[in-house]
Design an enzyme around this catalytic site. Structure first.
Site, short mmCIF file in Angstrom:
data_model
loop_
_atom_site.label_atom_id
_atom_site.label_comp_id
_atom_site.label_asym_id
_atom_site.label_seq_id
_atom_site.Cartn_x
_atom_site.Cartn_y
_atom_site.Cartn_z
N ALA A 246 0.82 -1.21 0.00
CA ALA A 246 0.00 0.00 0.00
C ALA A 246 0.86 1.27 0.00
O ALA A 246 2.09 1.22 0.01
CB ALA A 246 -0.94 -0.02 1.20
N HIS A 247 0.17 2.41 0.03
CA HIS A 247 0.83 3.71 -0.10
C HIS A 247 1.79 4.00 1.06
O HIS A 247 1.53 3.70 2.20
CB HIS A 247 -0.20 4.84 -0.23
CG HIS A 247 -1.25 4.84 0.83
ND1 HIS A 247 -2.42 5.55 0.71
CD2 HIS A 247 -1.34 4.23 2.04
CE1 HIS A 247 -3.16 5.39 1.78
NE2 HIS A 247 -2.52 4.59 2.60
N GLN A 248 2.94 4.55 0.68
CA GLN A 248 3.98 5.00 1.61
C GLN A 248 4.55 3.88 2.48
O GLN A 248 5.07 4.11 3.57
CB GLN A 248 3.47 6.17 2.46
CG GLN A 248 3.39 7.46 1.66
CD GLN A 248 2.70 8.61 2.34
OE1 GLN A 248 1.97 9.36 1.71
NE2 GLN A 248 2.93 8.79 3.64
#
Length: 354
Positions: A246-248
């Site tokens: 997922a993001h970051q």
């Protein structure tokens, strides 16, 4: 295409290893140790397959020096190696099974390449590839059929992008990276704000993804871009098929993520971590270096110490093992409790009589 044939001695010389047995034995292929025939090379790496050694018909068996001392009296044709038998077997694999290319050298005329894109030398771009504005494709890269390289993205030299891969805008791919078919790098993260009326509003993700050198990414894996920062997969890490990052998220150096695992947003994975198949890691936590998560582990909080973890929620393997052992004993404990209850009832009855 003719099949290459080597004598045992020729193969030993090529691999720069010692051998025991008939150096004139002809070898023309590779096979598993339990199925190998007289013309096959095989190997012993995992000791649980040693049961096949005595009956093996293989023309040559690759094993370590320690294993050779243990099994030398079997008088087989042995190739004796100092490194991992599996790594030496891989060299044989590549020797006997020639790679097959697509048959589309150079840049195919159906590829759509923006005039501002930079294509370095010795690049192969297969049919129906799209390369957007200001993208850079490094020297000796291979871009497979139907893949898309987004605007301002870069692919480092000697990387291999298989068919139908999407690398979205402003993504940085390092050198010698391998991305298997269907992977998507840089899709928007799953980030929403819920209004007072229960409506979910998507938050634009304007960060990007950085894939460092020597990373491998499996088929149909997705790595989301950060909302405003980077999602990063560090040098040498290997991501299996069907993984969601997922993001970051940051995955440290030389870590491994096995199929169907998922890592939620803003989590930091350390170096040399192994995440087992179907494991789930929650967001906004940190995983220490040298952690191993067993298959289907559910990680709900940070792990600060190296070790093997399992279960859901995740806990040290020894604790999981003890709990599983206790669960297995529950039927016996139930029988003992039932017997004790009957005994108590009898004692109570005797007590009432007196």
């Amino acid at each position: 295409m003719s099949q290459p044939v080597y004598s045992l001695k020729q193969l030993a010389d090529f691999l720069n290893v010692e051998f025991q047995g008939n150096g004139a034995t002809l070898l023309s292929g590779v096979e598993e140790i339990g199925e190998a025939k007289a013309a096959h090379v095989t190997f012993l790496d995992n000791e649980k397959y040693a049961k096949h050694l005595k009956s093996s018909e293989a023309g040559a068996i690759i094993l370590s020096r320690t294993q050779f001392q243990k099994y030398r009296e079997l008088n087989k044709n042995f190739l004796i190696v100092s490194e991992s038998p599996s790594l030496v077997f891989q060299k044989c694999l590549e020797l006997f099974i020639a790679p097959v290319d697509s048959g589309f050298p150079g840049i195919h005329p159906t590829a759509v390449i923006h005039p501002t894109a930079i294509i370095e030398e010795h690049v192969c771009i297969e049919p129906y590839v799209v390369i957007c504005q200001h993208a850079r494709i490094g020297a000796a890269c291979h871009i497979g059929t139907g893949s898309v390289i987004g605007a301002h993205s870069s692919i480092g030299e000697h990387s291999y992008i298989y068919p139908r891969v999407v690398v979205r805008e402003r993504v940085s791919i390092g050198k010698r990276v391998i991305i298997q078919p269907g992977a998507i790098i840089g899709s928007c993260g799953f980030g929403y704000v819920t209004s007072a009326f229960g409506q979910h509003k998507h938050l634009k993700h304007l960060g990007t993804v950085i894939i460092e050198d020597d990373v491998e990414i499996g088929a149909n894996t997705t790595i989301d871009r950060g909302r405003f920062k980077h999602s990063i997969v560090r040098e040498g890490s290997k991501i299996d098929n069907l993984v969601q990052i997922a993001h970051q998220v940051e995955v440290g150096q030389h870590s491994m993520v096995v199929a169907q695992a998922g890592i939620a947003g803003s989590t930091k994975i350390g170096n040399h971590v192994i995440i087992g198949g179907q494991a789930g890691v929650t967001g906004h936590i940190c995983i220490a270096d040298h952690v191993i998560m067993m298959a289907q582990t559910g990680v709900t909080k940070s792990i600060t110490s190296p070790g093997i973890y399992g279960g859901a929620p995740a806990r040290p393997y020894q604790e999981v093992h003890r709990q599983v052992a206790k669960i297995r004993n529950l039927p016996r404990l139930e029988e003992r409790i039932a017997s004790l209850e009957k005994l108590v009832q009898k004692l109570e009855a005797l007590s009432e009589q007196h």
